[in-house]
Design an enzyme around this catalytic site. Sequence first.
Site, PDB file in Angstrom:
ATOM      1  N   ASP A 100       9.239  27.271  14.962  1.00  0.00           N
ATOM      2  CA  ASP A 100       8.663  28.378  16.464  1.00  0.00           C
ATOM      3  C   ASP A 100       8.221  29.544  17.317  1.00  0.00           C
ATOM      4  O   ASP A 100       8.090  30.272  17.159  1.00  0.00           O
ATOM      5  CB  ASP A 100       6.671  27.560  17.507  1.00  0.00           C
ATOM      6  CG  ASP A 100       6.250  26.680  15.848  1.00  0.00           C
ATOM      7  OD1 ASP A 100       5.851  27.249  14.465  1.00  0.00           O
ATOM      8  OD2 ASP A 100       5.884  25.443  16.041  1.00  0.00           O
TER       9      ASP A 100
HETATM   10  N1  LIG Z   1       9.839  21.009  24.246  1.00  0.00           N
HETATM   11  C1  LIG Z   1       8.642  21.368  24.614  1.00  0.00           C
HETATM   12  O1  LIG Z   1       8.491  20.916  25.473  1.00  0.00           O
HETATM   13  C2  LIG Z   1       7.558  20.684  23.614  1.00  0.00           C
HETATM   14  C3  LIG Z   1       6.862  19.890  24.152  1.00  0.00           C
HETATM   15  C4  LIG Z   1       6.052  20.067  22.608  1.00  0.00           C
HETATM   16  C5  LIG Z   1       5.672  21.076  22.057  1.00  0.00           C
HETATM   17  N2  LIG Z   1       6.734  21.628  21.585  1.00  0.00           N
HETATM   18  C6  LIG Z   1       6.497  22.780  20.874  1.00  0.00           C
HETATM   19  O2  LIG Z   1       7.477  22.588  19.451  1.00  0.00           O
HETATM   20  C7  LIG Z   1       7.898  23.418  18.869  1.00  0.00           C
HETATM   21  C8  LIG Z   1       9.378  24.098  19.002  1.00  0.00           C
HETATM   22  O3  LIG Z   1       9.446  24.889  17.835  1.00  0.00           O
HETATM   23  P1  LIG Z   1      11.560  24.592  16.979  1.00  0.00           P
HETATM   24  O4  LIG Z   1      11.344  26.274  16.758  1.00  0.00           O
HETATM   25  O5  LIG Z   1      12.532  24.035  18.052  1.00  0.00           O
HETATM   26  O6  LIG Z   1      10.484  23.404  15.670  1.00  0.00           O
HETATM   27  P2  LIG Z   1       9.819  23.924  15.047  1.00  0.00           P
HETATM   28  O7  LIG Z   1       8.479  24.712  15.329  1.00  0.00           O
HETATM   29  O8  LIG Z   1       8.910  22.648  15.168  1.00  0.00           O
HETATM   30  O9  LIG Z   1      10.410  23.716  13.779  1.00  0.00           O
HETATM   31  C9  LIG Z   1      11.519  22.782  13.077  1.00  0.00           C
HETATM   32  C10 LIG Z   1      11.526  22.886  12.337  1.00  0.00           C
HETATM   33  O10 LIG Z   1      13.026  22.173  11.720  1.00  0.00           O
HETATM   34  C11 LIG Z   1      13.336  22.111  10.856  1.00  0.00           C
HETATM   35  N3  LIG Z   1      13.837  20.861  10.347  1.00  0.00           N
HETATM   36  C12 LIG Z   1      12.999  19.950  10.572  1.00  0.00           C
HETATM   37  N4  LIG Z   1      14.389  18.444   9.982  1.00  0.00           N
HETATM   38  C13 LIG Z   1      15.163  19.312  10.175  1.00  0.00           C
HETATM   39  C14 LIG Z   1      16.274  18.841   9.102  1.00  0.00           C
HETATM   40  N5  LIG Z   1      16.884  17.649   9.668  1.00  0.00           N
HETATM   41  N6  LIG Z   1      17.167  20.099   9.220  1.00  0.00           N
HETATM   42  C15 LIG Z   1      16.820  20.700   9.047  1.00  0.00           C
HETATM   43  N7  LIG Z   1      16.192  21.320   9.714  1.00  0.00           N
HETATM   44  C16 LIG Z   1      15.113  20.799   9.525  1.00  0.00           C
HETATM   45  C17 LIG Z   1      11.719  21.740  10.523  1.00  0.00           C
HETATM   46  O11 LIG Z   1      11.592  23.003   8.853  1.00  0.00           O
HETATM   47  P3  LIG Z   1      11.704  21.867   7.764  1.00  0.00           P
HETATM   48  O12 LIG Z   1      10.680  20.726   7.406  1.00  0.00           O
HETATM   49  O13 LIG Z   1      11.373  22.793   6.039  1.00  0.00           O
HETATM   50  O14 LIG Z   1      13.092  21.442   7.131  1.00  0.00           O
HETATM   51  C18 LIG Z   1      10.833  22.651  10.926  1.00  0.00           C
HETATM   52  O15 LIG Z   1      10.350  24.036  10.106  1.00  0.00           O
HETATM   53  C19 LIG Z   1       6.916  24.594  20.242  1.00  0.00           C
HETATM   54  O16 LIG Z   1       6.111  25.512  19.123  1.00  0.00           O
HETATM   55  C20 LIG Z   1       6.889  24.530  20.849  1.00  0.00           C
HETATM   56  O17 LIG Z   1       5.582  24.691  21.157  1.00  0.00           O
HETATM   57  C21 LIG Z   1       7.375  22.104  22.047  1.00  0.00           C
END
Ligand SMILES: NC(=O)c1ccc[n+]([C@@H]2O[C@H](COP(=O)([O-])OP(=O)(O)OC[C@H]3O[C@@H](n4cnc5c(N)ncnc54)[C@H](OP(=O)(O)O)[C@@H]3O)[C@@H](O)[C@H]2O)c1
Lengths: 484, 484, 102, 102
Positions: free
Chosen positions: B411
């Site tokens: 994301d």
């Molecule tokens: N930081 C905060 O405070 C917080 C709190 C709540 C929500 N959020 C939300 O969380 C999101 C964070 O974004 P992000 O880009 O860090 O993460 P993300 O959008 O959740 O994407 C994580 C990606 O990692 C891949 N993944 C999962 N396990 C893996 C592994 N073992 N090895 C390799 N790849 C792996 C997944 O794809 P595959 O399954 O294809 O591997 C997934 O597409 C945002 O939407 C944010 O709003 C953040």
Amino acid sequence: MDRIIEFSKHVQFTFGDSVLEIFYLIASALFIMGLKMLSHPDSAKKGNLYAAAGMLIAVIATLLLHRHDGHKIGNFGLIFTAIGIGTVLGWIVARRVKMTKMPEMVSLFNGMGGAAAALISLMEFPHINKELIAQHGMLNWQALVIFLGLIIGSVSFAGSMIAFGKLDGRIKDIRSSLIRVVNIIMAIVIIGLTLYIMTRGNVNPASLAPMVFLLLAISLIYGVLFVMPIGGADMPVVISLLNSFTGVAAAMGGFLYDNLVMLTGGILVGSAGTILTFLMCKAMNRSLINVIVGSFGGGTAAAETEQGSMREISLIDTAILLGYSRKVMIVPGYGLAVAQAQHLAYELDTILQDKGVDVKYAIHPVAGRMPGHMNVLLAEADVPYDKLIESDKANEEMESVDVVVVIGANDVVNPAAEDDPASPIYGMPIVKALKAKNVIVMKRGMGKGYAAIENNLFFHEKTRMLFGNAKETLQKLITEVKNI
Amino acid sequence: MDRIIEFSKHVQFTFGDSVLEIFYLIASALFIMGLKMLSHPDSAKKGNLYAAAGMLIAVIATLLLHRHDGHKIGNFGLIFTAIGIGTVLGWIVARRVKMTKMPEMVSLFNGMGGAAAALISLMEFPHINKELIAQHGMLNWQALVIFLGLIIGSVSFAGSMIAFGKLDGRIKDIRSSLIRVVNIIMAIVIIGLTLYIMTRGNVNPASLAPMVFLLLAISLIYGVLFVMPIGGADMPVVISLLNSFTGVAAAMGGFLYDNLVMLTGGILVGSAGTILTFLMCKAMNRSLINVIVGSFGGGTAAAETEQGSMREISLIDTAILLGYSRKVMIVPGYGLAVAQAQHLAYELDTILQDKGVDVKYAIHPVAGRMPGHMNVLLAEADVPYDKLIESDKANEEMESVDVVVVIGANDVVNPAAEDDPASPIYGMPIVKALKAKNVIVMKRGMGKGYAAIENNLFFHEKTRMLFGNAKETLQKLITEVKNI
Amino acid sequence: MEGILQFIYVNAEAIFIVILSIFLGIEVISHVPAVLHTPLMSGANAIHGVVVIGAIIVLGHAETTLSMIFGFFAVLLGTLNVVGGFVVTDRMLEMFKKKPKK
Amino acid sequence: MEGILQFIYVNAEAIFIVILSIFLGIEVISHVPAVLHTPLMSGANAIHGVVVIGAIIVLGHAETTLSMIFGFFAVLLGTLNVVGGFVVTDRMLEMFKKKPKK
Ligand SMILES: NC(=O)c1ccc[n+]([C@@H]2O[C@H](COP(=O)([O-])OP(=O)(O)OC[C@H]3O[C@@H](n4cnc5c(N)ncnc54)[C@H](OP(=O)(O)O)[C@@H]3O)[C@@H](O)[C@H]2O)c1
Ligand SMILES: NC(=O)c1ccc[n+]([C@@H]2O[C@H](COP(=O)([O-])OP(=O)(O)OC[C@H]3O[C@@H](n4cnc5c(N)ncnc54)[C@H](OP(=O)(O)O)[C@@H]3O)[C@@H](O)[C@H]2O)c1
């Protein structure tokens, strides 16, 4: 738990008492929000209205709901007459006065508040609670609060009147180190006398009246002598300081009457006013002590050596230079205000604009003698707001400017602030006129500015001097520019 | 004046009572200053110590000076045992736990606070002041404060435990619109039952015990069901919300015991926690309602049309590409945390650095599942602080970057946030990977991220995919890079 | 209704303190950068552990066995909140302490 | 000394209000830009006109002629502070109201 339960057992209260507290709470919240909004340009005007609404609510609620010993507010005739006269007078004076006289007005009204606080203390003094006196003598918290209100209120009143006189030009600066010694002695006398009165033990407070009036008199004199030796140009800082004094004096009333809106409002102003005083000093790169003791103006001898010579320019050459420029930046300063030449500056601007010249104004935050002085001055002459550029932004544009026209400014364009660590203004941000292609300086002669130091800008090879009173010079310049 | 004078007539107080208030005042000031300092990176650590010092002062002063009905604190044996166990346990757990488990810990400790508040209410309930009940029945302010403390405290406790379980992976998300209906009904039942208890009139409060325990039980269940339907990834926001709940519950104790440090501390956290909750939602470009009701993840169909095809890259090609770059930017995301591959990422970094490649990390504020997640993760792997660049700054440098390596992020690099107004993440700031020359994305497969939406970055012509678990992929990549 | 009015009158100062604290909480927090959200949450969490003072008061004046048991747990849980809260926050902030050393 | 301790105990809530207001005053003001210094000073000046409430209370319960005269002037001066203060501030802010129209 004990205190409150104990309290609720003994206190009689009516519906109105509770409602009054709610209104006071609303008023206090409006003060806080108002002050908050006043510190952002976009919301400032609304903030002032919020605070005023809070005041209105507090006053009306007091008139309708306040009770003391079970009695409601009386003497309505007198109260409304006083409020009526105060409102009409305050309104008219505040509306009529010239924009450039605003600081005087603030000082005047601040003094009124201080006087009101002192009067309240004078009147409440004989009514100190009998039981408190029986328990602790005069060394009780009501007496303390009353005397603090009296002293702070009257110092604030007297000081504000002197500051008003100085700004108005009626009272001249008296710089004598004698006054400073006298001031320290008087401060000690005030504390001593207060302690003396408060250790009189179990007496009828009314019998102490002569001493209390003596305390009042000394406090008033102290207020006068406190402000007397401070330079007229430092009055904005002094007024801000006295402003926070009056806030504290008002808060004393809050303790006395257990009145929470007076307490919150007063302390809020006391604290915000103190911070504001420091911020104002900081904007001039000075310390508060330095302002009060007034060591400014001694001037370091450093860097006054290799100045070279000044070069003058004629009116006609100036007119031609300006007329054929693409971009002109006017840097207004205290001299423009003194000469009341803001309208002429704008006239010159319009004429140049008609000739296709792009004219802007670089506004330094402490140009003139009060913060925002230049904004107020130029707004009075109807200069459009978007022509006024803050000095940081102006410096960014400076390289593309053909001519900088400095009108009655000095310290705010002094390069010593940048390259002479020995200079008293070193570290103050300045308008960097020398980054432009040409600099023209309009002033009457070799007069120094507020900081009383030399300015090497005037001796720089890019700079040309156009001597004379700003008003007359501009008048003649306009004629010349029209002719080309 | 009346209230305070009236009050001072009737209240007995000792030296210690006054001193206790002074200590409470100091403690409150330390809380305020601590919180203030906690919100600036440079002073945060000191701020935490300030707040802790305030707490120590408040606790010791209470132990030594508190009096109730003239009695000092007793049961010292029990008190010190409880404090001792709590300190040792709290300290060990907090010290031992892995960095990445921190949010669980916050949730756990928050729950403890809520439970303490609820227990206090349970115990104080039978002791509501008799005279208050005689005057107003159960409809008095003490009862109100006690029930609010009970309800809010137990909701906070139960909710925090569920949040803890979810973060820990022990409790799975149950998304059912049924729960939402049940929740609304339960909220109504809680309010109704409280009103019922409070309108029982002039009774002995102990006789209402069964109903109070019923209220407790329903509140606990409500806490469970409140958090249950919210997605595990939203737990940081929920914990922040429950955190402010506990603050309010603590403040109720402040009213009950007329204890000003509990009041100030509790309300301060209640208010700051609420603001923080909103700020956290804002950083994810969502509303609080949206988090609680959980409408996220439905995913709009928009812009999922013209995607083209993904292009894979082999390990060896990746190794060559990286080895011969001048500047590489790693963008870590939630997947890196899941795979616990932070140490390997840093190993890759060191090897590349040895080959003369400049490696940096672009840290997005909401990458991962808690704010600052990536900072904590990479700090654990001893990545030097100055290699971590905030995403704004990273975007400025991006044009000079040869390869962006996205490890388990989705994301936070999704260009839909910039160019698809229909996307649920539209408006969120992102790391602009496409401004670099090449993009390599490491992830296991076609799995979506937290927001459950497609990501066009993966289909862009600049992008090459390197599929596999981040840990294993990095392991192999490191071997390849070493070989070139 | 009368109870509420009494509450307001008797607790007027306390209510002012509440309102001022609310404003202060808002002012103090409103400019916090996103990376500090978690430590700040954790620090605030430790501060509401001030509830332990209420627990100490209760246990300190408890007379029945039941209230001693309850009070004991209240103090224990409150202490956990305080100690755990501050220690966790401190550990988190370790991560943010070091400034760029260039 | 005893008087001071009584003051602290009796006015504990009021003292808290003072401390909180001080913090709030500092927080609220600390980011004000230099051009707003004068209007802000003027607005704060109007707010301490709240002293007029004390004056109204005094005059409202005055019984002797002398205290009526004093009270009358206290209310008059306080009103001047309030009305003059707000009107002057409003006029000053007129100058800052207009935003660049580009
Ligand atoms: N930081 C905060 O405070 C917080 C709190 C709540 C929500 N959020 C939300 O969380 C999101 C964070 O974004 P992000 O880009 O860090 O993460 P993300 O959008 O959740 O994407 C994580 C990606 O990692 C891949 N993944 C999962 N396990 C893996 C592994 N073992 N090895 C390799 N790849 C792996 C997944 O794809 P595959 O399954 O294809 O591997 C997934 O597409 C945002 O939407 C944010 O709003 C953040
Ligand atoms: N803004 C504030 O809040 C505030 C408050 C207190 C102090 N200050 C201080 O005031 C200074 C402001 O700097 P500034 O550059 O605006 O003014 P300045 O440094 O005081 O210089 C004003 C110059 O104007 C010239 N001048 C005076 N009357 C004139 C007239 N009728 N026609 C033409 N020129 C005239 C004077 O030179 P001649 O005598 O040769 O004509 C003088 O050098 C700073 O040092 C600042 O720290 C500011």
